[in-house]
Design a protein around this motif. Structure first.
Motif, PDB file in Angstrom:
ATOM      1  N   UNK A 185       0.672  -1.082  -0.077  1.00 22.10           N
ATOM      2  CA  UNK A 185       0.078   0.078   0.053  1.00 22.10           C
ATOM      3  C   UNK A 185       0.915   1.097   0.055  1.00 22.10           C
ATOM      4  N   UNK A 186       0.333   2.313  -0.436  1.00 21.87           N
ATOM      5  CA  UNK A 186       0.793   3.593  -0.174  1.00 21.87           C
ATOM      6  C   UNK A 186       0.080   4.357   1.052  1.00 21.87           C
ATOM      7  N   UNK A 187       0.556   4.968   1.570  1.00 21.87           N
ATOM      8  CA  UNK A 187       0.017   5.806   2.860  1.00 21.87           C
ATOM      9  C   UNK A 187       0.272   7.639   2.633  1.00 21.87           C
ATOM     10  N   UNK A 188      -0.699   8.144   2.203  1.00 24.00           N
ATOM     11  CA  UNK A 188      -0.644   9.663   2.368  1.00 24.00           C
ATOM     12  C   UNK A 188      -0.918  10.079   3.795  1.00 24.00           C
ATOM     13  N   UNK A 189       0.013  10.887   4.576  1.00 24.29           N
ATOM     14  CA  UNK A 189      -0.399  11.564   5.775  1.00 24.29           C
ATOM     15  C   UNK A 189      -0.216  12.858   5.525  1.00 24.29           C
ATOM     16  N   UNK A 190      -1.266  13.743   5.816  1.00 24.47           N
ATOM     17  CA  UNK A 190      -1.371  15.332   6.071  1.00 24.47           C
ATOM     18  C   UNK A 190      -1.472  15.601   7.429  1.00 24.47           C
ATOM     19  N   UNK A 191      -0.552  16.576   7.611  1.00 24.51           N
ATOM     20  CA  UNK A 191      -0.798  17.250   8.922  1.00 24.51           C
ATOM     21  C   UNK A 191      -2.051  18.246   8.958  1.00 24.51           C
ATOM     22  N   UNK A 192      -2.986  17.901   9.908  1.00 18.85           N
ATOM     23  CA  UNK A 192      -4.116  18.856   9.551  1.00 18.85           C
ATOM     24  C   UNK A 192      -4.735  19.127  11.077  1.00 18.85           C
ATOM     25  N   UNK A 245      -7.256  12.016  -6.245  1.00 19.31           N
ATOM     26  CA  UNK A 245      -7.686  12.256  -4.814  1.00 19.31           C
ATOM     27  C   UNK A 245      -7.533  13.557  -4.425  1.00 19.31           C
ATOM     28  N   UNK A 246      -8.843  14.068  -3.829  1.00 22.59           N
ATOM     29  CA  UNK A 246      -8.928  15.324  -3.534  1.00 22.59           C
ATOM     30  C   UNK A 246      -9.277  15.560  -1.870  1.00 22.59           C
ATOM     31  N   UNK A 247      -8.466  16.153  -1.127  1.00 22.46           N
ATOM     32  CA  UNK A 247      -8.548  16.618   0.278  1.00 22.46           C
ATOM     33  C   UNK A 247      -8.889  17.818   0.521  1.00 22.46           C
ATOM     34  N   UNK A 248      -9.969  18.249   1.066  1.00 17.03           N
ATOM     35  CA  UNK A 248     -10.439  19.471   1.312  1.00 17.03           C
ATOM     36  C   UNK A 248     -10.612  19.651   2.808  1.00 17.03           C
ATOM     37  N   UNK A 252      -8.728   3.767  -3.343  1.00 14.08           N
ATOM     38  CA  UNK A 252      -8.479   4.227  -2.044  1.00 14.08           C
ATOM     39  C   UNK A 252      -9.088   3.261  -0.946  1.00 14.08           C
ATOM     40  N   UNK A 253      -8.154   2.857  -0.136  1.00 12.54           N
ATOM     41  CA  UNK A 253      -8.773   1.847   0.871  1.00 12.54           C
ATOM     42  C   UNK A 253      -9.509   2.142   1.972  1.00 12.54           C
ATOM     43  N   UNK A 254      -9.037   3.578   2.480  1.00 12.20           N
ATOM     44  CA  UNK A 254      -9.782   4.192   3.625  1.00 12.20           C
ATOM     45  C   UNK A 254      -9.028   5.519   4.153  1.00 12.20           C
ATOM     46  N   UNK A 255      -9.647   6.188   5.162  1.00 16.60           N
ATOM     47  CA  UNK A 255      -8.941   7.351   5.569  1.00 16.60           C
ATOM     48  C   UNK A 255      -9.275   7.243   6.889  1.00 16.60           C
ATOM     49  N   UNK A 256      -8.230   7.667   7.845  1.00 14.11           N
ATOM     50  CA  UNK A 256      -8.154   7.795   9.287  1.00 14.11           C
ATOM     51  C   UNK A 256      -7.868   9.048   9.841  1.00 14.11           C
ATOM     52  N   UNK A 279      -5.143   5.524   2.685  1.00 11.20           N
ATOM     53  CA  UNK A 279      -4.196   4.336   2.373  1.00 11.20           C
ATOM     54  C   UNK A 279      -4.710   3.931   1.026  1.00 11.20           C
ATOM     55  N   UNK A 280      -3.762   3.650   0.270  1.00 10.29           N
ATOM     56  CA  UNK A 280      -4.186   3.552  -1.488  1.00 10.29           C
ATOM     57  C   UNK A 280      -3.394   2.050  -1.630  1.00 10.29           C
ATOM     58  N   UNK A 281      -4.121   1.298  -2.601  1.00  6.32           N
ATOM     59  CA  UNK A 281      -3.549   0.094  -3.277  1.00  6.32           C
ATOM     60  C   UNK A 281      -3.501   0.014  -4.471  1.00  6.32           C
TER      61      UNK A 281
END
Length: 141
Positions: A49-56, A73-76, A109-113, A122-124
């Motif tokens: 998997x790839x994991x994108x982590x944003x400081x929010x 993939x759009x994060x707002x 996109x597998x999910x967000x946490x 997480x992406x696969x």
């Protein structure tokens, strides 16, 4: 001044969409919010998997949206300024953001946490199926 396409080789056919994706990525240069991208190894039969982590930090789950729009993939994040407060110093801005990642064909996109101010997505990438196809040659005699 016209731009010379980077994928203009006569051996690269049908890569127009990739070139447009590269243009979109080049335009998304805003550095907020900061993010990491990491590779997560396979475990218990799960694919790599790839994991994108944003400081929010400061955003709640209700103030964040994660969507997939046309292979992006759009994060707002949307925060409302807290009017009744009177700040002596304001170092934490209440600002909106939009972060876009262009996804390769087939990425899921597998999910967000959301945990401790970090939004992880997480992406696969499914393993590509190897296909060999024989093309018949017609004779024109």
């Amino acid at each position: 001044m016209s731009r010379v396409p980077s994928l203009s080789s006569p051996f690269l056919l049908g890569f127009d969409e990739i070139e447009r994706a590269l243009d979109r990525v080049a335009k998304a240069a805003d550095g907020y919010p900061p993010y990491n991208i990491e590779r997560v190894a396979r475990d218990d039969g799960a694919p790599e998997r790839l994991r994108i982590t944003l400081a929010v930090a400061g955003f709640t789950r209700d103030q964040l949206d994660v969507t997939v729009e046309e292979n992006q993939l759009v994060i707002r994040g949307r925060q409302v300024d807290d009017q009744p407060r009177q700040y002596l110093h304001r170092g934490i801005a209440a600002r909106q953001f939009q972060r876009t990642f262009v996804l390769a064909e087939g990425m899921e996109v597998l999910g967000a946490d959301l945990k401790n101010g970090l939004l992880s997505i997480d992406l696969a990438r499914p393993e590509p199926e190897r296909v060999v196809r024989t093309i018949s040659i017609d004779a024109q005699d």
